[in-house]
Design a protein around this motif. Structure first.
Motif, PDB file in Angstrom:
ATOM      1  N   GLU A   1       0.839  -1.202   0.000  1.00 54.67           N
ATOM      2  CA  GLU A   1       0.000   0.000   0.000  1.00 54.67           C
ATOM      3  C   GLU A   1       0.878   1.257   0.000  1.00 54.67           C
ATOM      4  OE1 GLU A   1      -3.274   2.275   2.865  1.00 54.67           O
ATOM      5  OE2 GLU A   1      -2.717   0.179   3.284  1.00 54.67           O
ATOM      6  N   VAL A   2       0.352   2.318  -0.598  1.00 52.09           N
ATOM      7  CA  VAL A   2       1.009   3.626  -0.603  1.00 52.09           C
ATOM      8  C   VAL A   2       0.336   4.522   0.429  1.00 52.09           C
ATOM      9  CG1 VAL A   2       1.491   5.695  -1.966  1.00 52.09           C
ATOM     10  CG2 VAL A   2       1.657   3.439  -3.034  1.00 52.09           C
ATOM     11  N   VAL A   3       1.153   5.153   1.280  1.00 47.93           N
ATOM     12  CA  VAL A   3       0.628   6.102   2.265  1.00 47.93           C
ATOM     13  C   VAL A   3       1.393   7.409   2.178  1.00 47.93           C
ATOM     14  CG1 VAL A   3      -0.150   4.307   3.867  1.00 47.93           C
ATOM     15  CG2 VAL A   3       2.162   5.259   4.106  1.00 47.93           C
ATOM     16  N   ILE A   4       0.722   8.466   2.597  1.00 47.15           N
ATOM     17  CA  ILE A   4       1.363   9.780   2.660  1.00 47.15           C
ATOM     18  C   ILE A   4       2.123   9.897   3.977  1.00 47.15           C
ATOM     19  CG2 ILE A   4       0.931  12.280   2.639  1.00 47.15           C
ATOM     20  CD1 ILE A   4      -1.744  11.608   1.179  1.00 47.15           C
ATOM     21  N   LEU A   5       3.238  10.605   3.953  1.00 44.69           N
ATOM     22  CA  LEU A   5       3.997  10.854   5.179  1.00 44.69           C
ATOM     23  C   LEU A   5       3.054  11.344   6.280  1.00 44.69           C
ATOM     24  CD1 LEU A   5       6.902  11.204   6.474  1.00 44.69           C
ATOM     25  CD2 LEU A   5       6.692  13.612   5.785  1.00 44.69           C
TER      26      LEU A   5
ATOM     27  N   VAL B   1       6.054   4.927   1.354  1.00 47.26           N
ATOM     28  CA  VAL B   1       5.748   6.218   1.966  1.00 47.26           C
ATOM     29  C   VAL B   1       6.094   7.354   1.005  1.00 47.26           C
ATOM     30  CG1 VAL B   1       6.070   7.701   3.975  1.00 47.26           C
ATOM     31  CG2 VAL B   1       6.323   5.216   4.208  1.00 47.26           C
ATOM     32  N   MET B   2       5.108   8.210   0.738  1.00 42.56           N
ATOM     33  CA  MET B   2       5.298   9.378  -0.129  1.00 42.56           C
ATOM     34  C   MET B   2       5.853  10.517   0.720  1.00 42.56           C
ATOM     35  SD  MET B   2       1.632   9.151  -2.152  1.00 42.56           S
ATOM     36  CE  MET B   2       2.163   9.843  -3.698  1.00 42.56           C
ATOM     37  N   ILE B   3       7.048  11.027   0.359  1.00 39.27           N
ATOM     38  CA  ILE B   3       7.679  12.074   1.172  1.00 39.27           C
ATOM     39  C   ILE B   3       7.852  13.385   0.416  1.00 39.27           C
ATOM     40  CG2 ILE B   3       8.839  10.355   2.606  1.00 39.27           C
ATOM     41  CD1 ILE B   3      11.461  11.150   1.167  1.00 39.27           C
ATOM     42  N   SER B   4       7.209  13.490  -0.757  1.00 40.50           N
ATOM     43  CA  SER B   4       7.210  14.751  -1.505  1.00 40.50           C
ATOM     44  C   SER B   4       5.800  15.320  -1.517  1.00 40.50           C
ATOM     45  CB  SER B   4       7.674  14.538  -2.950  1.00 40.50           C
ATOM     46  OG  SER B   4       8.984  14.052  -2.995  1.00 40.50           O
TER      47      SER B   4
ATOM     48  N   GLY C   1      -8.683   7.981   0.993  1.00 44.78           N
ATOM     49  CA  GLY C   1      -9.016   6.703   1.615  1.00 44.78           C
ATOM     50  C   GLY C   1      -9.129   5.524   0.685  1.00 44.78           C
ATOM     51  N   SER C   2      -8.618   5.623  -0.545  1.00 46.86           N
ATOM     52  CA  SER C   2      -8.747   4.511  -1.495  1.00 46.86           C
ATOM     53  C   SER C   2      -7.650   3.463  -1.354  1.00 46.86           C
ATOM     54  CB  SER C   2      -8.741   5.047  -2.933  1.00 46.86           C
ATOM     55  OG  SER C   2      -9.867   5.870  -3.149  1.00 46.86           O
ATOM     56  N   ALA C   3      -6.681   3.712  -0.482  1.00 51.16           N
ATOM     57  CA  ALA C   3      -5.605   2.747  -0.184  1.00 51.16           C
ATOM     58  C   ALA C   3      -4.960   2.177  -1.444  1.00 51.16           C
ATOM     59  CB  ALA C   3      -6.149   1.622   0.696  1.00 51.16           C
ATOM     60  N   PRO C   4      -4.346   3.026  -2.287  1.00 56.15           N
ATOM     61  CA  PRO C   4      -3.715   2.507  -3.506  1.00 56.15           C
ATOM     62  C   PRO C   4      -2.565   1.553  -3.185  1.00 56.15           C
ATOM     63  CG  PRO C   4      -2.969   4.743  -3.086  1.00 56.15           C
ATOM     64  CD  PRO C   4      -4.075   4.462  -2.098  1.00 56.15           C
ATOM     65  N   GLU C   5      -2.395   0.559  -4.033  1.00 57.13           N
ATOM     66  CA  GLU C   5      -1.271  -0.360  -3.911  1.00 57.13           C
ATOM     67  C   GLU C   5      -0.444  -0.321  -5.187  1.00 57.13           C
ATOM     68  OE1 GLU C   5      -2.483  -4.323  -3.005  1.00 57.13           O
ATOM     69  OE2 GLU C   5      -3.292  -3.806  -1.036  1.00 57.13           O
TER      70      GLU C   5
END
Length: 516
Positions: free
Chosen positions: A126-130, A151-154, A257-261
């Motif tokens: 899964e991809v999450v925002i910082l 983890v997205m850090i930009s 809230g779509s919880a992309p993977e």
């Protein structure tokens, strides 16, 4: 007595006329060779297409050094690779990134330089925002949320359109609204990073230690489709950069809230400690072989693109100038050297090492001509703080065709550069060294350290003009009966500090990079 003086004056006049005639003939030959027998396209193809990007510590960098030595040899010019240190070795493999949920889409992405590899089958997560924290302690309490996640850090960019595009097409109100949105987004994201308690370099390491599956960045370069692509700070998990809109799509899905993977396959090899080099080519001087004219360009690049304008074009200029000089001026008065420096991108390391390791050359430099900021024709030359640079730069520019020198703005005596490109390494040691600064061609937004720094961005007509300029100036500097003055100007006050500026101090290279 008067008759002897008249005879002597006539001899001087004849000698001066003959010298001027020989100079004009040489300049005409240089211009003709550069325009009618150019090897620039050949050099560009072999360097950018066949070898590709030249990241320090990679097999491609070593391949480029070996290629340059062979190329010079084919022109009858002696060259060698001089080892000056070691660097973390790394080899890029295949990067493939797909969004697999909530729908399937292949993404524009690449691993950062020196990124650790994934296993062959890749990683799906899964991809999450910082996490957004109130302060450093709060962030530490949130770190468990990133375990097993990318983890997205930009920050998410509100627009992928460059400012000039908005200014051309938007209403005044619309552009003002977008500027406010950009400023607000920048401010909020800066605060989010600040509240982690980590710097931008430390943050990926902290997330790795917390069990993140990988790091995702998107370092937009403020131009359509352009991202800056630098290096990874992780040791075990992959670090990838994703293009602006693909990154934005993932961000919006995660935010809502779509919880992309995504599935990430990022293959690369850690090669351990690898030697680093400068390639040095020489045309030996006939009258003053222990005085030197140096043609300078860094050879390495970042590897988001193929390093075409940073610094393939500078490399092409110096190699082509050396070819022309060897063919037309095989016995220069002073020794002419081409220095193709390694690891400029990590802090002028190759040139700093050369300056440190070869004091006998640096002490006898007549001039260094360096080119390193894109494909454009040369527009500016600064005297770099040498008090009498006006005199000798003026002499060397004089025979350059007006259509080339007429566009060049000079600044004398100027102030010494403390960094930026390799001429600064020589300036710090007191050697007359000058940057041949080019027109932009949107360099900073579109090609400087980006994924778009590729062959198609080369403007060969401008590069050819730079070859002519460099060849003539090298010829004139070699022929000059006078030794270039190293006298320094009294530097002005620094507007920011209120103190008098001081000459930059020489610094040694980082001799063992990325290994600690």
């Amino acid at each position: 007595m008067k008759k002897n003086l008249r005879t002597l004056f006539s001899l001087f006049l004849v000698a001066g006329t003959m010298q001027l005639q020989a100079q004009e003939e040489m300049v005409d030959k240089i211009v003709k060779e550069a325009n009618e027998n150019s090897k620039l396209e050949e050099i560009a193809h072999e360097l950018m297409d066949e070898i590709g990007p030249r990241l320090v510590g990679t097999p491609e960098m070593k391949k480029a050094h070996d290629w340059a030595v062979k190329k010079y040899d084919s022109w009858g010019i002696s060259a060698e690779n001089q080892e000056w240190g070691t660097w973390k070795g790394w080899e890029r493999g295949i990067t493939h990134v797909d969004m697999v949920s909530p729908r399937v889409s292949s993404l524009h992405a690449r691993q950062l330089a020196w990124s650790p590899s994934t296993r062959k089958k890749g990683i799906t997560a899964e991809v999450v925002i910082l996490p957004e924290a109130k302060n450093a302690n709060d962030f530490k309490n949130m770190l468990s949320r990133v375990k097993g996640k990318f983890v997205m850090i930009s920050q998410h960019q509100p627009t992928g359109r460059p400012a000039a595009n908005w200014e051309e097409w938007a209403t005044e109100k619309s552009w003002k609204n977008m500027q406010q949105k950009i400023n607000k987004t920048d401010s909020l994201w800066s605060k989010r990073i600040e509240n982690t308690g980590y710097s931008s370099r430390e943050l990926p390491k902290a997330l790795e230690e917390a069990g993140a599956a990988g790091i995702i960045t998107s370092n937009w370069s403020r131009g359509f489709g352009a991202n800056k692509v630098f290096g990874a700070y992780t040791k075990e998990i992959p670090s990838i950069d994703i293009a602006l809109e693909d990154y934005g799509m993932l961000y919006r899905l995660a935010e809502n809230g779509s919880a992309p993977e995504i599935k990430v396959v990022a293959q690369s090899k850690d090669l351990g400690e690898m030697p680093t080099f400068n390639t040095i080519a020489r045309i030996e001087g006939s009258e003053k072989p222990e005085e030197y004219v140096i043609l300078s360009a860094h050879f390495d690049s970042w590897d988001g693109g193929t390093g075409a304008t940073d610094n393939g074009t500078g490399t092409m200029v110096m190699m082509e100038a050396m070819r022309i000089l060897k063919k037309l001026y095989p016995n220069p008065k002073r020794t002419i050297i081409a220095g193709h420096w390694g690891s400029e991108e990590q802090g002028l390391n190759g040139s700093r090492a050369f300056v440190k390791d070869h004091p006998e050359i640096v002490a006898n430099v007549q001039a260094v001509f360096n080119q390193d900021n894109g494909t454009g024709r040369v527009k500016y030359i600064s005297g770099q703080g040498f008090l009498h640079a006006y005199d000798y730069i003026g002499r060397w520019l004089q025979p350059v065709p007006q259509e080339i020198k007429g566009e060049i703005e000079t600044i004398f005596p100027g102030t010494p550069s403390g960094g930026g490109s390799d001429y600064a390494s020589f300036v710090a040691a007191g050697a007359p060294a000058f940057g041949l600064t080019s027109l932009s061609w949107s360099y900073w937004n579109y090609t400087w350290h980006t994924n778009l720094d590729t062959y198609d961005k080369i403007v060969f007509d401008d590069v050819r003009d730079n070859v002519i300029l460099t060849s003539i100036m090298a010829y004139m500097a070699s022929e000059d009966p006078e030794t270039a003055s190293r006298e320094k100007t009294v530097l002005p006050m620094n507007d920011r500090t209120g103190k008098q500026m001081t000459w930059p101090e020489p610094r040694d290279a980082e001799r063992r990079g990325g290994l600690d």
